[in-house]
Design a protein around this motif. Structure first.
Motif, short mmCIF file in Angstrom:
data_model
loop_
_atom_site.label_atom_id
_atom_site.label_comp_id
_atom_site.label_asym_id
_atom_site.label_seq_id
_atom_site.Cartn_x
_atom_site.Cartn_y
_atom_site.Cartn_z
N ILE A 51 -8.48 -16.03 28.65
CA ILE A 51 -9.70 -16.82 28.81
C ILE A 51 -9.36 -18.28 29.10
CG2 ILE A 51 -11.75 -17.68 27.63
CD1 ILE A 51 -11.98 -14.97 26.26
N ARG A 55 -10.29 -19.95 32.73
CA ARG A 55 -11.16 -21.14 32.86
C ARG A 55 -10.43 -22.28 33.55
NH1 ARG A 55 -15.45 -21.81 28.74
NH2 ARG A 55 -14.73 -23.93 28.79
N LYS B 55 -18.43 -17.11 26.86
CA LYS B 55 -17.12 -16.64 26.44
C LYS B 55 -17.19 -15.21 25.95
CE LYS B 55 -13.64 -16.97 23.70
NZ LYS B 55 -13.57 -16.74 22.33
N THR B 114 -10.76 -20.05 20.72
CA THR B 114 -11.22 -20.51 22.02
C THR B 114 -12.57 -21.16 21.91
OG1 THR B 114 -9.96 -18.74 22.91
CG2 THR B 114 -11.39 -19.88 24.42
#
Lengths: 192, 392
Positions: A51, A55, B55, B114
């Motif tokens: 992730i 990004r 996310k 995250t």
């Protein structure tokens, strides 16, 4: 698949190439397992690393000369050290409690402690998420691109066929307004 | 006031699209207009939630890609496939504590790492122009202190410099007023902290980890910048037709003499056959993050006088700020925000890792290379010697 090619594809929005990243998973697995973690830990960390990578690439902010695998591995290493440290802290507090009850902690897997807050998470979480999900598909896609992926308004204008960046922004603001109208200010502000 | 203009400003502010002048002007306007402050806070929460939502959606897609990968990959991964199938947790079982634990674990990583990373990246890093400050040396900062606290001893030393405080460290949460005061703490710190001063911006730095690797090579010393945690065993040196080559993991890089830092440029795949040891070895130094590239962070840091060395993350003027109390005098505190997520305080040779979730004053805890690998990001550089091998 070659690194540069993969980055190029990902940058252009072809998400499918993500599956090739999993070729680097075994490397992370063996490292995590050698450092007191499980395969599940490895998979979780690895997904998080993807992730971060994803990004960065989408934002056009990825500039590393080393291989993707090296980059992903370094992120996993960094995150795992952070987690290990938290785990150690939790075990310390377990150990303290168990000193008095005279029991062995026996908790080498370091099952995390669950606090009251975490148990009551879902209702808090779902309130805003439901409101977002209720928006139209186009709004959701725009907000995802603009806020989650942090794409530039010019890029969004192109992707969603807006005349220019300014009208893309207006659409984004419209969507946000719709979202604001769906939720209660007082309730949102009382969260966390 | 024009609602549309306000919304537009809020959006450009939160998206990090304002230039420094606009930002200053807008922040001033916010501080003078409670209504805009309210709107800004409200929007900040919504943006944050959209981040988390985005996310989670991506995370779900990743599970699909993982499945696709497992299907496509050959027999080597059979075992992994079995693990994968065995893993999903039946929804009905979600109520049991063990499974909840597992869920927490996943959520914890997901939301924790995250989530924070993502959120703080947006709110700390995105709002600031990227400036390189590598050469900057800290000037004097006055940090007031009521009592004389001896500067902590070096990282290699035992962390027992303040016996009186040791006892309090394991349960820092109890050293603060109860949770009912939380609201109050937000508006006005209830703990004894006086002479609050903002730490100069240049002492608050944002660094990426890992970074693009750079190197200098002079006087027989190869210094690598960007990843202080590289395991030394992964580095090998070769000479090919007289030219020096560095191998890091599976990658090869040319190393030429240079006094100023240069990025490592990868050269194509290389098969190293029949390496012959040369009568030559080279010292390699892994520079710590303090020597590597960093930018100015947008995190506001405030220091104050306090009888104890404490820290806390709190809302200050609608922005998340780090409050530090009781730092020793004469030492310039440096705060590093790594990947927009984890904060470290560096005081001379001591490193402290700060937990993002702490929103009530907690006693500062020192970390060192033995207790936390992350300390090595900031500790003195690691040096070792490597033999050079000749290859064709």
């Amino acid at each position: 698949m070659d690194d540069n090619h993969l980055i190029e594809e990902l940058r252009n929005g072809n998400e499918d190439v993500i599956k090739y990243l999993y070729e680097h998973l075994p490397m992370v697995e063996s490292w995590i397992q050698a450092n007191n973690g499980s395969r599940q830990d490895a998979l979780d960390l690895f997904q998080e690393a993807i992730i971060v990578f994803y990004r960065k690439v989408r934002e056009g902010d990825y500039s590393h000369d080393s291989r993707i695998s090296t980059y992903l591995m370094a992120i996993c290493r960094f995150q795992w050290y952070t987690i290990l440290k938290k785990k150690t802290k939790q075990q310390e507090s377990f150990a303290q409690i168990n000193l008095f009850s005279g029991q062995d902690t026996g908790n080498s897997s370091g099952e995390p402690k669950i606090s009251q807050e975490e148990l009551s998470l879902p209702s808090r979480e779902s309130y805003l998420k439901n409101a977002i999900e209720e928006l139209g598909e186009k709004c959701k896609a725009i907000l995802e691109a603009a806020i989650f992926l942090n794409l530039k308004m010019e890029v969004i204008a192109q992707r969603f066929n807006f005349a220019n960046a300014q009208s893309a922004r207006q659409q984004k603001l419209q969507c946000l307004k719709r979202l604001r109208n769906k939720v209660s200010y007082e309730y949102v502000m009382s969260l966390d | 006031m024009d609602q549309e203009r306000i919304q537009d400003n809020i959006d450009r502010y939160l998206s990090g699209e304002m230039n420094p002048d606009e930002r200053r002007e807008f922040e001033l306007e916010v501080s003078q207009t409670p209504e805009i402050q309210r709107l800004l806070d409200f929007n900040r929460k919504l943006y944050k939630e959209i981040e988390v939502w985005g996310k989670q959606k991506l995370r779900k897609r990743l599970d699909d890609y993982y499945s696709a990968y497992l299907e496509e990959s050959d027999l080597d991964h059979d075992q992994a496939a079995q693990t994968h199938i065995a893993d999903p947790i039946p929804a009905v079982l979600n109520k049991t504590p063990r499974i909840l634990g597992a869920r927490w674990w996943r959520m914890g990583i997901a939301a924790g790492i995250t989530g924070l990373l993502v959120i703080s990246m947006i709110f700390f890093i995105r709002q600031q122009p990227k400036v390189e400050l590598t050469e900057e040396t800290p000037a004097e900062t006055p940090v007031d202190s009521l009592e004389e606290i001896a500067p902590p001893d070096s990282l290699q030393g035992r962390s027992k410099s303040k016996p009186g405080k040791e006892g309090e460290q394991p349960k820092p949460q109890q050293s603060v007023p109860g949770a009912s005061k939380e609201k109050m703490l937000k508006s006005q710190p209830a703990y004894a902290l006086s002479n609050i001063k903002r730490l100069p911006k240049s002492f608050v730095r944002a660094a990426d980890y890992p970074q693009q690797l750079q190197y200098t090579f002079k006087n027989g010393m190869l210094t690598l910048y960007g990843d202080p945690l590289i395991p030394p065993l992964r580095l090998k040196l070769f000479r090919q037709k007289g030219r020096l080559l560095l191998q890091f993991a599976d990658d090869f890089f040319f190393i030429d003499p240079t006094e100023t830092a240069r990025p490592l440029i990868q050269i194509g795949p290389l098969s190293v056959s029949d390496p012959q040891p040369l009568d030559e070895s080279i010292r390699i130094r892994l520079a710590n993050l303090q020597e590597s590239k960093f930018t100015q962070s947008d995190l506001e840091v405030w220091t104050g006088t306090s009888p104890q060395q404490i820290y806390s993350f709190e809302e200050k003027n609608g922005k998340r700020a780090l409050i530090l109390g009781g730092l020793p005098e004469g030492e310039n505190p440096l705060v590093y925000v790594v990947n927009g997520q984890t904060c470290f305080l560096v005081l001379g040779s001591s490193v402290f890792e700060l937990d993002n979730a702490v929103n009530q004053p907690v006693v500062l805890r020192r970390i060192n290379g033995a207790s936390s690998a992350n300390a090595r990001l900031f500790e003195g550089s690691k040096e070792f010697e490597r033999k050079v091998y000749k290859i064709q």
